[in-house]
Structure formats: C-alpha cells, structure tokens
Design a protein around this motif. Structure first.
Motif, PDB file in Angstrom:
ATOM      1  N   GLU A 192      -8.586  15.329  -3.177  1.00 46.70           N
ATOM      2  CA  GLU A 192      -8.562  14.353  -2.091  1.00 46.70           C
ATOM      3  C   GLU A 192      -7.913  14.907  -0.818  1.00 46.70           C
ATOM      4  OE1 GLU A 192      -7.562  10.219  -3.178  1.00 46.70           O
ATOM      5  OE2 GLU A 192      -7.292  10.993  -5.207  1.00 46.70           O
ATOM      6  N   LEU A 193      -7.143  15.984  -0.950  1.00 48.65           N
ATOM      7  CA  LEU A 193      -6.384  16.534   0.180  1.00 48.65           C
ATOM      8  C   LEU A 193      -6.507  18.047   0.202  1.00 48.65           C
ATOM      9  CD1 LEU A 193      -3.150  14.471  -0.522  1.00 48.65           C
ATOM     10  CD2 LEU A 193      -4.716  14.069   1.385  1.00 48.65           C
ATOM     11  N   SER A 194      -6.201  18.650   1.338  1.00 51.94           N
ATOM     12  CA  SER A 194      -6.141  20.106   1.451  1.00 51.94           C
ATOM     13  C   SER A 194      -4.737  20.571   1.065  1.00 51.94           C
ATOM     14  CB  SER A 194      -6.417  20.535   2.886  1.00 51.94           C
ATOM     15  OG  SER A 194      -7.686  20.098   3.293  1.00 51.94           O
ATOM     16  N   GLY A 236      -1.073  21.773   1.249  1.00 53.56           N
ATOM     17  CA  GLY A 236      -0.108  21.608   2.322  1.00 53.56           C
ATOM     18  C   GLY A 236       0.971  20.605   1.939  1.00 53.56           C
ATOM     19  N   MET A 237       1.823  20.283   2.921  1.00 49.81           N
ATOM     20  CA  MET A 237       2.896  19.318   2.708  1.00 49.81           C
ATOM     21  C   MET A 237       2.505  17.995   3.350  1.00 49.81           C
ATOM     22  SD  MET A 237       6.930  19.472   3.730  1.00 49.81           S
ATOM     23  CE  MET A 237       7.206  20.934   2.748  1.00 49.81           C
ATOM     24  N   TYR A 238       2.826  16.901   2.666  1.00 47.37           N
ATOM     25  CA  TYR A 238       2.474  15.575   3.127  1.00 47.37           C
ATOM     26  C   TYR A 238       3.668  14.636   2.993  1.00 47.37           C
ATOM     27  CZ  TYR A 238      -2.223  17.401   2.684  1.00 47.37           C
ATOM     28  OH  TYR A 238      -3.342  18.171   2.827  1.00 47.37           O
ATOM     29  N   ILE A 239       3.625  13.562   3.739  1.00 44.05           N
ATOM     30  CA  ILE A 239       4.587  12.475   3.616  1.00 44.05           C
ATOM     31  C   ILE A 239       3.819  11.287   3.044  1.00 44.05           C
ATOM     32  CG2 ILE A 239       6.151  10.917   4.858  1.00 44.05           C
ATOM     33  CD1 ILE A 239       7.012  13.827   5.092  1.00 44.05           C
ATOM     34  N   TYR A 240       4.381  10.622   2.051  1.00 42.50           N
ATOM     35  CA  TYR A 240       3.767   9.383   1.585  1.00 42.50           C
ATOM     36  C   TYR A 240       4.791   8.264   1.704  1.00 42.50           C
ATOM     37  CZ  TYR A 240       6.021  10.371  -2.953  1.00 42.50           C
ATOM     38  OH  TYR A 240       6.916  10.639  -3.956  1.00 42.50           O
ATOM     39  N   ALA A 241       4.284   7.073   1.965  1.00 38.20           N
ATOM     40  CA  ALA A 241       5.169   5.947   2.255  1.00 38.20           C
ATOM     41  C   ALA A 241       4.695   4.695   1.533  1.00 38.20           C
ATOM     42  CB  ALA A 241       5.216   5.681   3.754  1.00 38.20           C
ATOM     43  N   ALA A 269       0.847  -1.189   0.000  1.00 35.22           N
ATOM     44  CA  ALA A 269       0.000   0.000   0.000  1.00 35.22           C
ATOM     45  C   ALA A 269       0.882   1.237   0.000  1.00 35.22           C
ATOM     46  CB  ALA A 269      -0.914   0.013   1.228  1.00 35.22           C
ATOM     47  N   ILE A 270       0.298   2.328  -0.470  1.00 37.15           N
ATOM     48  CA  ILE A 270       0.902   3.644  -0.296  1.00 37.15           C
ATOM     49  C   ILE A 270      -0.020   4.413   0.636  1.00 37.15           C
ATOM     50  CG2 ILE A 270       1.446   5.841  -1.402  1.00 37.15           C
ATOM     51  CD1 ILE A 270       2.425   4.252  -3.817  1.00 37.15           C
ATOM     52  N   SER A 271       0.564   4.911   1.714  1.00 35.89           N
ATOM     53  CA  SER A 271      -0.196   5.695   2.686  1.00 35.89           C
ATOM     54  C   SER A 271       0.280   7.136   2.658  1.00 35.89           C
ATOM     55  CB  SER A 271      -0.019   5.126   4.095  1.00 35.89           C
ATOM     56  OG  SER A 271      -0.632   3.861   4.192  1.00 35.89           O
ATOM     57  N   ILE A 272      -0.658   8.052   2.903  1.00 33.44           N
ATOM     58  CA  ILE A 272      -0.343   9.479   2.953  1.00 33.44           C
ATOM     59  C   ILE A 272      -0.581   9.956   4.376  1.00 33.44           C
ATOM     60  CG2 ILE A 272      -0.946  11.775   2.096  1.00 33.44           C
ATOM     61  CD1 ILE A 272      -1.749  10.457  -0.525  1.00 33.44           C
ATOM     62  N   TYR A 273       0.411  10.697   4.898  1.00 32.35           N
ATOM     63  CA  TYR A 273       0.373  11.177   6.269  1.00 32.35           C
ATOM     64  C   TYR A 273       0.516  12.694   6.282  1.00 32.35           C
ATOM     65  CZ  TYR A 273       1.668   6.306   7.059  1.00 32.35           C
ATOM     66  OH  TYR A 273       1.702   4.932   7.036  1.00 32.35           O
ATOM     67  N   ASP A 274      -0.092  13.331   7.303  1.00 34.90           N
ATOM     68  CA  ASP A 274       0.195  14.748   7.511  1.00 34.90           C
ATOM     69  C   ASP A 274       1.529  14.854   8.252  1.00 34.90           C
ATOM     70  OD1 ASP A 274      -0.262  14.337  10.266  1.00 34.90           O
ATOM     71  OD2 ASP A 274      -2.251  15.255  10.213  1.00 34.90           O
ATOM     72  N   LEU A 323      -3.786   9.860   6.576  1.00 34.22           N
ATOM     73  CA  LEU A 323      -4.960  10.486   5.976  1.00 34.22           C
ATOM     74  C   LEU A 323      -5.601   9.593   4.923  1.00 34.22           C
ATOM     75  CD1 LEU A 323      -3.433  14.038   5.500  1.00 34.22           C
ATOM     76  CD2 LEU A 323      -4.807  13.207   7.419  1.00 34.22           C
ATOM     77  N   LYS A 324      -4.770   8.897   4.163  1.00 33.04           N
ATOM     78  CA  LYS A 324      -5.262   8.045   3.069  1.00 33.04           C
ATOM     79  C   LYS A 324      -4.414   6.786   3.024  1.00 33.04           C
ATOM     80  CE  LYS A 324      -8.044  11.045   0.871  1.00 33.04           C
ATOM     81  NZ  LYS A 324      -9.417  10.808   0.477  1.00 33.04           N
TER      82      LYS A 324
END
Length: 108
Positions: A83-85, A87-92, A52-57, A63-64
C-alpha cells in the motif's frame, strides 16, 4: 516539528472533554520497521462518533485514511507493505475530528 504536533494534539484534547479521561489510545505498530505487513492497535473512547487512522508522509500530506468501525472500543488495523512505498511515515488516530496521538512507522 514534533513540538508543533504535540501542541495540536493537546489542543484537540482540550476541544473535546470526553477524550481527557485517557480512554482513547494509539499503540506503536508492530513489527516496526516492517517489510510485508504491520499491525496498529488502538483503543477508542466509548462515545466516539467517528474514528480513523490516517497515514501521512513526512511533509504532512495524507496518503491513506482508514475509517474504524463504530461501536468497537478496541481493534487492530492491518497495513500491507504494497500500500505504501519504502520510507518513514507518521500515522495518527483521529476521533471526532481531533488528533488524539501520532506515531512513526518505517517500511523497509
């Protein structure tokens, strides 16, 4: 914070010897920053059971989560700005419960 994430990443790799060969990879999203749509390319190891790929604040809250299709070694994930506001996000990239890598992306 970056050092802690890197240490977690290394521990994840250490827990799964199948990932040490470097076949799994997470690429930087493109375009970055984006304001309409961005694409994240990835490569999985052939024996991945769950990916999976997850998105984090930036606080680390997930978040996703996008499950990746089993059996595909390479692929691309499209993410739309709605899908997002902004801003900056981390995805993994997470394979079989282990975080393989993480990157930053910016939504304008």
């Amino acid at each position: 914070k970056g050092d802690n994430r890197q240490n977690t990443n290394q521990q994840g790799l250490g827990n799964n010897p199948n990932l040490k060969n470097g076949s799994a990879k997470l690429y930087q999203n493109s375009p970055n920053p984006f304001n309409q749509e961005t694409e994240i390319a990835y490569r999985l190891n052939a024996d991945a059971q769950e990916a999976a790929i997850s998105i984090y604040d930036l606080n680390g809250a997930q978040l996703k989560r996008y499950s990746l299709p089993k059996g595909n070694v390479t692929g691309k994930l499209q993410i739309s700005a709605y899908e997002l506001s902004p801003g900056m996000y981390i995805y993994a990239l997470i394979i079989d419960g282990a975080m393989i890598d993480s990157k930053r992306m910016v939504l304008e």
